[in-house]
Design an enzyme around this catalytic site. Sequence first.
Site, PDB file in Angstrom:
ATOM      1  N   TYR A 143       0.851  -1.187   0.000  1.00 42.13           N
ATOM      2  CA  TYR A 143       0.000   0.000   0.000  1.00 42.13           C
ATOM      3  C   TYR A 143       0.888   1.238   0.000  1.00 42.13           C
ATOM      4  CZ  TYR A 143      -3.510   3.432   1.513  1.00 42.13           C
ATOM      5  OH  TYR A 143      -4.337   4.523   1.604  1.00 42.13           O
ATOM      6  N   ASP A 238       9.300   2.868   0.287  1.00 46.71           N
ATOM      7  CA  ASP A 238       8.211   3.514   1.015  1.00 46.71           C
ATOM      8  C   ASP A 238       8.364   3.118   2.479  1.00 46.71           C
ATOM      9  OD1 ASP A 238       5.929   4.405   2.192  1.00 46.71           O
ATOM     10  OD2 ASP A 238       4.552   3.645   0.653  1.00 46.71           O
ATOM     11  N   LYS A 266       3.540   8.914   9.007  1.00 46.75           N
ATOM     12  CA  LYS A 266       3.297   8.321  10.325  1.00 46.75           C
ATOM     13  C   LYS A 266       4.290   8.814  11.406  1.00 46.75           C
ATOM     14  CE  LYS A 266       0.460   4.800   8.322  1.00 46.75           C
ATOM     15  NZ  LYS A 266       0.558   4.028   7.104  1.00 46.75           N
TER      16      LYS A 266
HETATM   17  C1  LIG Z   1      -0.019   4.582   5.668  1.00 47.18           C
HETATM   18  C2  LIG Z   1       0.826   4.364   4.483  1.00 47.18           C
HETATM   19  C3  LIG Z   1       0.825   5.260   3.392  1.00 47.18           C
HETATM   20  C4  LIG Z   1      -0.136   6.399   3.298  1.00 47.18           C
HETATM   21  O1  LIG Z   1       0.047   7.347   4.303  1.00 47.18           O
HETATM   22  P1  LIG Z   1      -1.166   8.318   4.679  1.00 47.18           P
HETATM   23  O2  LIG Z   1      -0.553   9.262   5.664  1.00 47.18           O
HETATM   24  O3  LIG Z   1      -2.236   7.447   5.243  1.00 47.18           O
HETATM   25  O4  LIG Z   1      -1.597   8.993   3.433  1.00 47.18           O
HETATM   26  C5  LIG Z   1       1.740   5.057   2.376  1.00 47.18           C
HETATM   27  N1  LIG Z   1       2.603   4.024   2.412  1.00 47.18           N
HETATM   28  C6  LIG Z   1       2.624   3.138   3.422  1.00 47.18           C
HETATM   29  C7  LIG Z   1       3.628   2.039   3.422  1.00 47.18           C
HETATM   30  C8  LIG Z   1       1.719   3.260   4.475  1.00 47.18           C
HETATM   31  O5  LIG Z   1       1.724   2.358   5.459  1.00 47.18           O
END
Ligand SMILES: *Cc1c(COP(=O)(O)O)cnc(C)c1O
Length: 427
Positions: A143, A238, A266
């Site tokens: 994701y 990511d 985060k």
């Molecule tokens: C949570 C998440 C996102 C998206 O971040 P948001 O602040 O919710 O837009 C992107 N990449 C990873 C790996 C994530 O866990």
Amino acid sequence: MITRSETLFQEAVEVIPGGVNSPVRAFGSIGGTPRFIQSAKGACLYDEDGNCYIDFIGSWGPMILGHSHEKVVESVVEACRHGLSFGAATAAEVEMAKLVCGMVPSIEMVRMVNSGTEAVMSAIRAARGFTRRDKIVKFTGCYHGHSDGLLVHAGSGAMTAGMPDSLGVPAGCAKDTLLAEYNNLDSVKMHFGRCGEEIAAVIVEPVAANMGVVPPAPGFLEGLREICDTYHAVLIFDEVITGFRLGVDGAQGYYQVTPDLTTFGKIIGGGMPVGAYGGKREIMELVAPLGGVYQAGTLSGNPVAMAAGIAQLTLLKEYPEYYHDLNKKGDWFYGKIEQLVKDAGMPCQVNHVGSLGCLYFTDQQVINYETAKTSDTQAFAQYCNYMIGHGFYLAPAQFEAMFLSLAHTDEMLEKAILCMKDYFERL
Ligand SMILES: *Cc1c(COP(=O)(O)O)cnc(C)c1O
């Protein structure tokens, strides 16, 4: 008797789609009503009905120091007194950028944004601008936020809802997204063999944490690095979840593989809405106003958000033994869970890396999206409801990680393990 959470949820569904502002907060996949949270301190959450929970979500990662950490809250309150937003450059932004560059060696320049989604879509644009190529490779079950081109076979809420692809994503937006299988280098090589000269970037969660938790197989991340080098494509890690969690320098430090660009979210905001992307100077120099890759944000680098992020990152940087303790705690905790499901004769798998972990209800080893999907989500729902009902707040969906924080005491973790044990013995 109807609880206050139930009343609030009834009101919420009238005015908010599904009653929640992010799908993973809904209890749709396990049944029941989302708990409405009133406050949190340390490892504990308190809901509107006065129930207390030991929290294994930690706001989906940011609360690595525990909720309402005194130093973080103090910094925010202090920043508020000076003004909430200026839309102009501030010293705090410079401090934040220096902190990030200092903690993560691969980051030579960094740009602040407001969420992980924004960080990833901006990093992809930078990679495309740099390579003058359009296609990207992403992994099924990873994701990367909810932007158009990345909501293709995405993990997290999209996976739980059984929606591999979202409505409203134009076919044209998804056509440049090539799908590969996590932990399978051949599936990546196949795309490069066919159109390597058109691929701008490979984006990967260095530990996949949105289809439960799937560690990279030995050689997987190294292999991606090699393929990207061969074809002059940009390797993007990511690290929205793994960044500042597996260590000061995230998964790239933990596995010793260096990406060209990294995305954060985060933890970097200490609980405030912050994301960031950064990496090689030659790529980041293409970002506006220095270069031709346009990316902007009215509230980006917001002083209050920076205060929270700086306070949290500073604490993490000053005490690197935090990570040693946290990862050790994770090894112990998930090891215990593994032992107890084994003792109970349950066909379960426990995957974990440091403080991130996941319990799957399947007899198959979970190494990618296909194997993650073999988990019995009904069995998970039952288990999850039991745990929440007994005061342990787990993510209400199979394909989310459990997050430990430094505020989780051994005693709390032992209590959680006892509760799990009771559950499995009763089955
Ligand atoms: C949570 C998440 C996102 C998206 O971040 P948001 O602040 O919710 O837009 C992107 N990449 C990873 C790996 C994530 O866990």
